[in-house]
Motif scaffolding. Structure first.
Motif, PDB file in Angstrom:
ATOM      1  N   SER A  30       0.801  -1.229   0.000  1.00 27.03           N
ATOM      2  CA  SER A  30       0.000   0.000   0.000  1.00 27.03           C
ATOM      3  C   SER A  30       0.832   1.276   0.000  1.00 27.03           C
ATOM      4  O   SER A  30       0.269   2.367  -0.082  1.00 27.03           O
ATOM      5  CB  SER A  30      -0.999   0.032   1.156  1.00 27.03           C
ATOM      6  N   ASP A  31       2.168   1.170   0.094  1.00 22.02           N
ATOM      7  CA  ASP A  31       2.992   2.372   0.043  1.00 22.02           C
ATOM      8  C   ASP A  31       3.033   2.922  -1.378  1.00 22.02           C
ATOM      9  O   ASP A  31       3.045   2.183  -2.357  1.00 22.02           O
ATOM     10  CB  ASP A  31       4.423   2.093   0.520  1.00 22.02           C
ATOM     11  N   LEU A  32       3.100   4.233  -1.459  1.00 21.61           N
ATOM     12  CA  LEU A  32       3.187   4.974  -2.712  1.00 21.61           C
ATOM     13  C   LEU A  32       4.628   5.429  -2.878  1.00 21.61           C
ATOM     14  O   LEU A  32       5.252   5.883  -1.925  1.00 21.61           O
ATOM     15  CB  LEU A  32       2.256   6.192  -2.629  1.00 21.61           C
ATOM     16  N   PHE A  33       5.171   5.305  -4.094  1.00 19.75           N
ATOM     17  CA  PHE A  33       6.509   5.836  -4.355  1.00 19.75           C
ATOM     18  C   PHE A  33       6.632   6.236  -5.818  1.00 19.75           C
ATOM     19  O   PHE A  33       5.829   5.844  -6.650  1.00 19.75           O
ATOM     20  CB  PHE A  33       7.603   4.833  -3.944  1.00 19.75           C
ATOM     21  N   GLY A  34       7.622   7.081  -6.097  1.00 25.94           N
ATOM     22  CA  GLY A  34       7.847   7.549  -7.459  1.00 25.94           C
ATOM     23  C   GLY A  34       6.987   8.731  -7.851  1.00 25.94           C
ATOM     24  O   GLY A  34       6.989   9.150  -9.002  1.00 25.94           O
ATOM     25  N   GLU A  35       6.281   9.294  -6.894  1.00 26.45           N
ATOM     26  CA  GLU A  35       5.331  10.369  -7.192  1.00 26.45           C
ATOM     27  C   GLU A  35       5.984  11.735  -7.344  1.00 26.45           C
ATOM     28  O   GLU A  35       5.425  12.627  -7.968  1.00 26.45           O
ATOM     29  CB  GLU A  35       4.248  10.435  -6.110  1.00 26.45           C
TER      30      GLU A  35
END
Length: 133
Positions: free
Chosen positions: A60-65
Motif C-alpha cells: 500500500s505504500d506509494l513511491f515515485g510520485e
C-alpha cells in the motif's frame, strides 16, 4: 482502494523480480507506483554508483510520485527487495486521483510529510543546522 470505483486507473499492474531495478536515479519520471505485494528498497547513489538503502516500502505504500509533481528526474533508485506486484499510475491518472480521491490525497500528503520529517531527523542527527517554520 483509493475511494474511487474500480476503474482503469487501478487495473494497470506490473511485476518485478527480487533485485530488479524499478527505476534509477536521474531517469525521467513517467509513473508512480503503489505496492500491492512485496517490498521495495529506495536507495541513494553517490557519484561512484555506491548505493545506500534509505527506506523500505511495503504493501500500500506509494513511491515515485515526486517526479509527477515537480517534473524533475528521479532523485533515488528503487529496487525490488522481493518479488513485487505494483499498480502503475501515470501522470493523468495521478492527477485524477489527486483531484477526486480524498483518500489518495491524504495518503499523498502523509507520504510527503513523513519523508520531510525523516529528512529533517537525518540532518539533525548529522549535526546540520535545521530551521523549521
Amino acid at each position: 482502494m483509493w475511494g474511487l470505483k474500480k476503474t482503469k486507473i487501478m487495473e494497470t499492474t506490473t511485476t518485478f523480480s527480487k533485485e530488479e531495478v524499478i527505476f534509477r536515479k536521474g531517469e525521467q519520471s513517467k509513473y508512480a507506483y503503489i505496492i500491492r505485494s512485496g517490498k521495495v528498497g529506495i536507495y541513494k547513489e553517490n557519484d561512484y554508483g555506491n548505493r545506500t538503502l534509505v527506506r523500505i516500502l511495503r504493501k500500500s505504500d506509494l513511491f515515485g510520485e515526486m517526479g509527477l509533481i515537480d517534473k524533475y528526474p528521479r532523485s533515488a533508485t528503487a529496487i525490488a527487495l522481493e518479488s513485487c506486484n505494483l499498480t502503475v499510475v501515470d501522470k493523468s491518472n495521478f492527477m485524477l486521483l489527486s483531484k477526486y480521491s480524498p483518500k489518495f490525497f491524504i495518503i499523498l500528503i502523509k507520504t510527503l510529510t513523513n519523508r520531510l520529517r525523516d529528512t529533517l531527523g537525518q540532518l539533525k542527527h548529522e549535526g546540520k543546522q535545521v530551521e523549521t517554520i
